[in-house]
Design a protein around this motif. Structure first.
Motif, PDB file in Angstrom:
ATOM      1  N   ASN A 121     -11.810   0.214   3.911  1.00 12.66           N
ATOM      2  CA  ASN A 121     -10.757  -0.210   4.839  1.00 12.66           C
ATOM      3  C   ASN A 121      -9.404  -0.252   4.142  1.00 12.66           C
ATOM      4  O   ASN A 121      -8.408   0.257   4.668  1.00 12.66           O
ATOM      5  CB  ASN A 121     -11.067  -1.607   5.395  1.00 12.66           C
ATOM      6  CG  ASN A 121     -11.728  -1.572   6.739  1.00 12.66           C
ATOM      7  OD1 ASN A 121     -11.073  -1.287   7.735  1.00 12.66           O
ATOM      8  ND2 ASN A 121     -13.014  -1.834   6.760  1.00 12.66           N
TER       9      ASN A 121
ATOM     10  N   LEU B 121      -8.215   3.314   3.459  1.00  5.59           N
ATOM     11  CA  LEU B 121      -7.786   3.983   4.700  1.00  5.59           C
ATOM     12  C   LEU B 121      -6.415   3.476   5.117  1.00  5.59           C
ATOM     13  O   LEU B 121      -5.539   4.259   5.482  1.00  5.59           O
ATOM     14  CB  LEU B 121      -8.794   3.738   5.824  1.00  5.59           C
ATOM     15  CG  LEU B 121     -10.034   4.596   5.833  1.00  5.59           C
ATOM     16  CD1 LEU B 121     -11.022   4.098   6.883  1.00  5.59           C
ATOM     17  CD2 LEU B 121      -9.686   6.056   6.078  1.00  5.59           C
ATOM     18  N   ASP B 122      -6.227   2.162   5.046  1.00  3.77           N
ATOM     19  CA  ASP B 122      -4.938   1.575   5.418  1.00  3.77           C
ATOM     20  C   ASP B 122      -3.824   2.104   4.509  1.00  3.77           C
ATOM     21  O   ASP B 122      -2.780   2.553   4.982  1.00  3.77           O
ATOM     22  CB  ASP B 122      -4.994   0.047   5.331  1.00  3.77           C
ATOM     23  CG  ASP B 122      -6.001  -0.574   6.285  1.00  3.77           C
ATOM     24  OD1 ASP B 122      -6.357   0.085   7.280  1.00  3.77           O
ATOM     25  OD2 ASP B 122      -6.426  -1.715   6.026  1.00  3.77           O
TER      26      ASP B 122
ATOM     27  N   GLY C 255      -3.505   6.073   4.661  1.00  8.34           N
ATOM     28  CA  GLY C 255      -2.968   6.464   5.966  1.00  8.34           C
ATOM     29  C   GLY C 255      -1.467   6.241   6.000  1.00  8.34           C
ATOM     30  O   GLY C 255      -0.696   7.107   6.437  1.00  8.34           O
TER      31      GLY C 255
ATOM     32  N   VAL D 153      -4.301   5.625  11.153  1.00  6.01           N
ATOM     33  CA  VAL D 153      -5.742   5.515  10.961  1.00  6.01           C
ATOM     34  C   VAL D 153      -6.363   4.432  11.840  1.00  6.01           C
ATOM     35  O   VAL D 153      -7.528   4.084  11.674  1.00  6.01           O
ATOM     36  CB  VAL D 153      -6.092   5.270   9.468  1.00  6.01           C
ATOM     37  CG1 VAL D 153      -5.706   6.453   8.618  1.00  6.01           C
ATOM     38  CG2 VAL D 153      -5.450   3.993   8.956  1.00  6.01           C
TER      39      VAL D 153
ATOM     40  N   SER E 106      -6.817  -1.849  11.367  1.00 11.12           N
ATOM     41  CA  SER E 106      -7.675  -2.213  10.242  1.00 11.12           C
ATOM     42  C   SER E 106      -8.603  -3.356  10.601  1.00 11.12           C
ATOM     43  O   SER E 106      -8.219  -4.280  11.319  1.00 11.12           O
ATOM     44  CB  SER E 106      -6.818  -2.631   9.049  1.00 11.12           C
ATOM     45  OG  SER E 106      -7.633  -3.080   7.990  1.00 11.12           O
TER      46      SER E 106
END
Length: 150
Positions: free
Chosen positions: A94, A97-98, A101, A108, A111
């Motif tokens: 997570n 990705l945060d 992104g 994305v 979150s």
């Protein structure tokens, strides 16, 4: 005096890039690992190397678990170990990705850590700063080459 000031400025920059005060050797290990995976993905494709990396991490962490747990407790502590490791991986995924992104300008989605970020004062919503930005930057991490999609 100028050398001392330059050293203090460099220390301040290092601390700004590493707000969690992780040992810089940790990032050296991460970067070495990413260099290997980037090189392998150019030859074998990112999907194969992603799977190989997860397989290797699972194998290594099972090995570490069996080294650290008393054999008599291995069966009883297995579920707690699996829960801990999957929770930690999901959190790391997570955060990355945060951060990635945001870094790449890709939405994305919301979150799973949004409430936690908000509680700690981190600006979060889609396309805002996250803690992962800090460690991605501090690590100097380089994602696999975009050209090697398969």
């Amino acid at each position: 005096m100028a050398d001392e000031q330059a050293q203090q400025e460099q220390q301040a920059q290092t601390e700004a890039n590493n707000p969690n005060n992780l040992d810089p050797a940790f990032f050296d290990c991460v970067n070495e690992y990413l260099e290997v995976t980037n090189r392998q993905s150019q030859e074998h494709g990112v999907k194969r190397i992603s799977l190989a990396s997860m397989f290797a991490a699972a194998r290594f962490n099972a090995h570490v678990y069996l080294l650290s747990v008393k054999p008599i407790h291995a069966a009883n502590e297995r579920k707690d170990f699996l829960d801990y490791m999957t929770t930690m991986y999901r959190r790391m995924l997570n955060e990355h990705l945060d951060g990635m992104g945001e870094e790449r300008g890709i939405d994305v989605g919301e979150s799973e850590l949004a409430a936690e970020y908000a509680a700690s004062g981190v600006k979060l919503g889609r396309m805002h700063d996250t803690p992962a930005n800090d460690y991605v930057s501090a690590a100097g991490a380089v994602p696999p080459a975009a050209a090697a999609n398969e």
